[in-house]
Design an enzyme around this catalytic site. Structure first.
Site, mmCIF file in Angstrom:
data_model
loop_
_atom_site.group_PDB
_atom_site.id
_atom_site.type_symbol
_atom_site.label_atom_id
_atom_site.label_comp_id
_atom_site.label_asym_id
_atom_site.label_seq_id
_atom_site.Cartn_x
_atom_site.Cartn_y
_atom_site.Cartn_z
ATOM 1 C CG ASP A 18 -1.882 -1.168 1.217
ATOM 2 O OD1 ASP A 18 -2.162 -1.701 0.125
ATOM 3 O OD2 ASP A 18 -2.314 -1.577 2.307
ATOM 4 C CG HIS A 46 -1.793 -2.158 -7.006
ATOM 5 N ND1 HIS A 46 -0.904 -2.749 -7.866
ATOM 6 C CD2 HIS A 46 -1.500 -2.663 -5.769
ATOM 7 C CE1 HIS A 46 -0.109 -3.566 -7.181
ATOM 8 N NE2 HIS A 46 -0.464 -3.541 -5.912
#
Ligand code: GDP
Ligand code: IMO
Ligand code: MG
Length: 447
Positions: A18, A46
């Site tokens: 992340d 994503h």
């Protein structure tokens, strides 16, 4: 390849995932011909913002959003057929042309419903103290079957294996008693119809994308096309080098490309490690710089730190130069992208972990095991914060002095130059240095 183009490049996470890889890949994809996923599966989330529109990609490479870019799902990715089907349909419904641009490796393995069942049930069985905190997307059990070999199912099998359904149902029956013992007798992942539906979706709806992507990429590179590799998860979640056993089940760094895409390491020219200006982690496992206090809550709030895949609140802490230096070294990072510089705005002082203290000793490399890692305390150095909002900064030089000093400290501690700085989630909120500035500007004509 033009002289100024940085060449084949890998974008990978330096922390526990992340970091903002999706944003970076989307940005650079305009200057590349193929974007290739080589590891992980739908555990990845994503995020890409294009103007006011948000896209959250799980299995599809971020390059799918760019016209003219081929998106490749390599052999090292584990693919859940219904999830990939829905992701494709959702993008098509938003006007993105997927079919023409997607290639799926015939060597990639299928995540089956019983893998997801096992992931859910074994996590529940371990309880809050010991569970890994997986995304429950079936990643670990699928990679385990891949390594076991006789129980792995690949897209090539879907196309060519006679009686694949019989083999899959036999595997299911072998799993049933073990999973029932974990309390999963009624788990939908053990339903024969669900299992057969996965194979059917793979055969009827996904086989149109299946090819030998290894050969495809070899030919593409030989013809001078440029490859951008999109790492999933992060270096500290790497199966071998991460905070084992609180890791994922694949090789997450550039080292994973050789196996996961079939592209030799000698072809990579650039390795871009992505980190936030602070640290986050989602799921269990040691996190030396974690701030389980109001400062951590403030970072979570300012950075909107909630998981893209599971929605879980992310654990937040100061930047960990020990961990980041370690992953930058492991991944051979030639460049850094430092994300979320805007999120730290307003803090009076900003902490950076420069060493660990473990049993009265100062150490500068993360220990291999969680027992020792859990004993580590961060040695924090504080730098002056920056009060001003930086989201509209136009260059690195125009950032407040304190932010510039902070970025320089990260560069010094990791030994890698930050050639990308991010000051907000949008494409335009990015400060690029060479070699990216000229190549991204040159290849921009996209969506
Ligand atoms: P990935 O898994 O590495 O692609 O990262 P995620 O998409 O899971 O999480 C990154 C989050 O940060 C997303 O919500 C992005 O939109 C957001 N983001 C990326 N860069 C920045 C930035 O510089 N500032 C802020 N505020 N948000 C960012
Ligand atoms: P992206 O690509 C953040 C974490 C999970 C868990 C551990 C194992 O979006 O950065 P798994 O489901 O892989 O067996 O979970 O790894 N994890 C991630 N955390 N971002 C990710 O991907 C992650 N992929 C896995 O939270 O701790
Ligand atoms: Mg993510």
């Amino acid at each position: 390849m033009t002289k100024t183009h940085p060449g084949h490049c890998c974008v990978f996470g330096l922390m526990w995932g992340d970091e903002g890889k999706g944003k970076v890949v989307d940005l650079l994809a305009g200057a590349y011909d193929c974007v290739v996923r080589y590891n992980g599966g739908a555990n990845a989330g994503h995020t890409v913002w294009i103007g006011p529109e948000k896209f959250a990609l799980h299995l599809l490479p971020a390059g799918i959003l760019r016209t003219g870019v081929v998106a490749v799902i390599g052999p090292g990715v584990v693919v859940d057929p219904p999830t990939l089907r829905s992701e494709i349909a959702a993008l098509q419904a938003r006007g993105i042309a997927v079919a023409e641009h997607l290639r799926l490796s015939n060597r990639a393995h299928l995540v089956m419903p019983y893998h997801k069942a096992e992931d859910r049930l074994s996590e529940a069985r371990m309880g809050d103290e010991r569970k890994i905190g997986t995304t429950t997307r079936g990643i670990g059990p699928c990679y385990a079957d891949k390594a076991r070999r006789s129980t792995g199912v690949r897209f090539d099998d879907v196309l060519h294996e006679p009686n694949l359904e019989d083999r899959v149902l036999r595997i299911l029956e072998d799993r049933r008693s073990a999973l029932a013992a974990l309390g999963g007798a009624d788990d939908p992942g053990l339903d024969r119809a669900e299992v057969l539906a996965s194979v059917r979706i793979a055969r009827d709806e996904l086989s149109q994308y299946v090819c030998d992507t290894t050969r495809y990429l070899f030919d593409a590179a030989r013809q001078g096309r440029r490859l951008l590799f999109e790492g999933a998860n992060g270096m500290l979640l790497d199966l071998d080098h991460g905070t084992y056993p609180f890791v994922t089940s694949s090789s997450t760094g550039p080292g994973g490309i050789a196996g996961g895409a079939g592209v030799p390491p000698t072809m990579l020219r650039r390795t871009l490690g992505v980190t936030k200006a602070y640290s986050t982690r989602v799921g269990g496992g040691p996190f030396v710089t974690e701030l389980a206090d109001e400062t951590g809550d403030r970072i979570r709030k300012q950075g909107n730190e909630y998981g893209t895949t599971t929605g879980r609140p992310r654990r937040c802490g100061w930047f960990d130069a020990v961990a980041c230096g370690y992953s930058a070294r492991l991944g051979g990072a030639t460049d850094l992208a430092i994300m979320h510089v805007d999120t730290l705005a307003g803090f009076e002082r900003v902490g950076m972990c420069v060493a660990y203290e473990c049993r009265g000793r100062k150490i500068e490399d993360p220990p291999a095991g969680v027992a020792e890692l859990s004993r580590c305390r961060p040695v924090i150095e504080y730098l002056p914060g920056w009060g001003e909002e930086v989201r509209s900064a136009a260059s690195r030089e125009s950032l407040p002095d304190q932010a510039q000093r902070y970025i320089e400290a990260i560069e010094r501690r990791t030994g890698v130059a930050a050639t990308i700085l991010s000051v907000g989630p949008e494409r335009s909120q990015t400060l690029l240095s060479e070699p990216w500035r000229s190549c991204v500007a040159a290849g921009e004509p996209t969506s």
